[in-house]
Design an enzyme around this catalytic site. Structure first.
Site, PDB file in Angstrom:
ATOM      1  N   ILE A 126       1.607   5.744   5.419  1.00  0.00           N
ATOM      2  CA  ILE A 126       2.994   5.942   5.838  1.00  0.00           C
ATOM      3  C   ILE A 126       3.872   6.405   4.680  1.00  0.00           C
ATOM      4  CG2 ILE A 126       2.778   4.181   7.631  1.00  0.00           C
ATOM      5  CD1 ILE A 126       4.662   2.418   5.841  1.00  0.00           C
ATOM      6  N   ASP A 127       3.416   6.214   3.438  1.00  0.00           N
ATOM      7  CA  ASP A 127       4.266   6.448   2.268  1.00  0.00           C
ATOM      8  C   ASP A 127       4.495   7.924   1.965  1.00  0.00           C
ATOM      9  OD1 ASP A 127       4.198   3.661   1.960  1.00  0.00           O
ATOM     10  OD2 ASP A 127       2.410   3.774   0.697  1.00  0.00           O
ATOM     11  N   GLU A 223      11.587   0.002  -1.738  1.00  0.00           N
ATOM     12  CA  GLU A 223      10.967  -1.158  -2.394  1.00  0.00           C
ATOM     13  C   GLU A 223      10.459  -0.816  -3.793  1.00  0.00           C
ATOM     14  OE1 GLU A 223       7.465  -2.581  -0.432  1.00  0.00           O
ATOM     15  OE2 GLU A 223       6.453  -0.632  -0.434  1.00  0.00           O
TER      16      GLU A 223
END
Length: 338
Positions: A126-127, A223
């Protein structure tokens, strides 16, 4: 090639099941036996393997996660474990493997190829942080999940005149944060790739919003901002200002702006749920492409997307490539969002 294995490795991503389905169905169409390797390289070492048929992958196209399951396997970096995996391949008659995962998974595919087991890899994370590919399967779905959740947070922010400081997953990269920030109209988008100034990028932007009559705000924080890695341009600032996590960041926003602020961590929910149409289609294309490479005796390749084309690159070259952050898009977001 008579028998091909397929595995998913590292963090799960929406679209992995679609990729596995494409691998299996392509193999069946080409009269190639396909073996499902469960729990990634860990399952390959342990022999957690079974033959897959066209029926086994029915109805998984729209499912999130990976029905083959995945696992981290740091021990696969050792020569001993690689040799065990090679032995397993010979035991099950596996002549080539399609690997679905991230950079670490690619390195495992490279090592297996160098030890005589031809591999082809494709990016599933997903990154969207695979340096050799413009797109990774799972990214579009993850961004859409973020947008949906941020829209819900906006409702309660509006009700209470608040600011939501939202932490977005993405490992060391800010791609999900950037795309979600643009699509959700976030007031501030903070990513590890772009050095930020708290006064300019948060305090002043919220003040500008107030002048326009705005009473609620969304601040997105990747994050990766809190990770001590070379790509993070803001880690030093966070340490020097006592910002160790998103709660500290939200507290600082409230202190500096006077706007009541609450932190929210979206977390692993970004990896769940049904994949979008885009992720299903691209995963299917890549899975089919991988099998065709192995069928034609081509290995040590990674299948990637460049602009709108599916192509393949040498794994060694792919791992050396750099993926520049989209600063133009970041600047556009700052211009348009309030």
């Amino acid at each position: 090639m008579k028998t091909i294995g397929v595995l998913t490795s590292g963090g799960d991503a929406q679209g992995m099941n679609a990729a596995v389905r494409a691998v299996v169905r392509t193999c069946v169409a080409e009269n190639i036996t396909v073996m499902g390797i469960r729990e990634g390289y860990k399952g390959l070492i342990e022999g957690n393997i079974q033959e897959l048929t066209a029926r086994d992958v029915c109805d998984i196209l729209g499912r999130g996660g990976t029905f083959l399951r995945s696992a981290r396997c740091p021990e696969f970096k050792t020569e001993e474990k690689i040799q065990e995996a090679v032995h397993t391949c010979k035991e099950f008659g596996i002549e080539g493997i399609v690997v679905i995962g991230g950079d670490g998974s690619f390195r495992g595919a490279r090592d297996l190829t160098l030890h005589g087991i031809p591999c082809v890899a494709m990016p599933g994370t997903i990154d969207n942080d695979i340096v050799c590919s413009d797109y990774t399967i799972g990214f579009d779905t993850a961004v859409n999940i973020c947008i949906d959740l941020i829209d819900k947070l906006r409702d309660t922010c509006n009700s209470h005149n608040r600011c939501s400081v939202v932490q977005i997953m993405g490992k060391n990269a800010g791609w999900v944060t950037l795309e979600a920030g643009i699509a959700a109209g976030a007031t501030s988008i903070i990513v590890p790739e772009v050095e930020f100034d708290f006064q300019r990028d948060i305090v002043d932007r919220i003040a500008r919003g107030k002048r326009y009559g705005k009473n609620h705000f969304i601040v997105l924080v990747s994050e990766g901002l809190f990770f001590d890695v070379p790509s993070n341009k803001n880690y030093k600032y966070c340490v020097e200002n006592g910002i160790a996590n998103i709660a500290d960041f939200a507290k600082r926003v409230e202190q500096e702006t006077g706007v009541e602020s609450r932190e929210a961590i979206l977390g692993h929910v970004q990896r769940g749920g049904a994949p979008s149409a885009k992720d299903r289609v691209i995963a299917t294309e890549m899975g089919n492409y991988c099998v065709n490479l192995l069928k034609n005796g081509i290995s040590n390749r990674v299948v990637v997307m460049k602009e709108t084309d599916i192509i393949d690159l040498d794994i060694l070259e792919a791992l050396k490539m750099e993926k520049p952050f989209d600063f133009k898009k970041y600047e556009m977001a700052n211009m348009i969002n309030i």
